[in-house]
Design an enzyme around this catalytic site. Structure first.
Site, short mmCIF file in Angstrom:
data_model
loop_
_atom_site.label_atom_id
_atom_site.label_comp_id
_atom_site.label_asym_id
_atom_site.label_seq_id
_atom_site.Cartn_x
_atom_site.Cartn_y
_atom_site.Cartn_z
CB SER B 58 -0.90 0.04 1.24
OG SER B 58 -1.98 -0.84 1.11
CD GLU B 65 -0.47 19.99 -6.90
OE1 GLU B 65 -0.07 18.91 -6.43
OE2 GLU B 65 0.26 20.97 -7.14
CB SER B 66 -5.98 15.72 -4.14
OG SER B 66 -6.86 16.84 -4.02
CG HIS B 71 -4.56 0.10 -1.58
ND1 HIS B 71 -3.88 0.35 -0.41
CD2 HIS B 71 -5.41 1.15 -1.75
CE1 HIS B 71 -4.32 1.48 0.12
NE2 HIS B 71 -5.24 1.99 -0.67
CB CYS B 86 -8.05 20.00 -6.73
SG CYS B 86 -6.88 20.24 -5.39
#
Lengths: 118, 118
Positions: B58, B65-66, B71, B86
């Site tokens: 993971s 920007e996010s 996974h 974003c």
């Protein structure tokens, strides 16, 4: 397995509108950890970042069962939360903690089944 | 804005099948960082975790920007990648780096617009 379908993990895309505490790092961390605990998930790592411009917060909790993430836009009253869980955890069990913490006027939960056997 | 619609961020749910290097933490970290760079995103934090059972990994890269997350299920040849961006970044610019790194035999990209104005 869910409804007879075999897939790797259940991923909920949760959009919150009219939500509170979207610039409060401590409240957000508590909400994410509560959500993880109520879904019986195991927390491996927590990272939160508060942006200086706009006051938004990004946070990710890496779980043994995948992850919970949040990105907030306080100026819009909007937060995008993802709850992705595999194994024995049920991602839907994480939702009430988010609703309690952020008290959104509107919530939209989109269910995505990741890794549906082709 | 995209196609005249106003929303907070573009979120790609990318399912990879028949993929390689799914148990290779270094290859996965490189792939995620390449993906971020090619989308002109700013990396704030990187966390990868290799599971002892099954060899899955993971990983989450928190961006200005996010985020990008992955996974992997090596035993299925499957990886679930999320690219959520974003601002001025285009999440689609991150996809070629993932294809190069993991060389999947099948890729499914689902586009979700998070925070569409209600």
């Amino acid at each position: 397995m869910r409804d007879g379908a075999r897939f790797a993990g259940l991923h909920l895309l949760i959009d919150l509108w009219g939500a509170r505490y979207l610039d409060d790092v401590d409240a957000i961390e508590s909400a994410l950890l509560d959500a993880a605990r109520e879904a019986h998930a195991t927390v491996l790592n927590v990272h939160l970042h508060k942006f200086l411009t706009g006051g938004g917060v990004s946070g990710v909790v890496v779980l043994a069962e995948s992850h919970i993430s949040i990105h907030t836009w306080p100026e819009l009253g909007f937060a995008a939360v993802d709850v992705f869980m595999c194994g024995d955890c049920d991602a839907f069990d994480a939702v009430p903690a988010l609703e309690r913490a952020f008290s959104p006027s509107r919530i939209h939960v989109d269910e995505q089944r990741r890794g549906l056997a082709p």
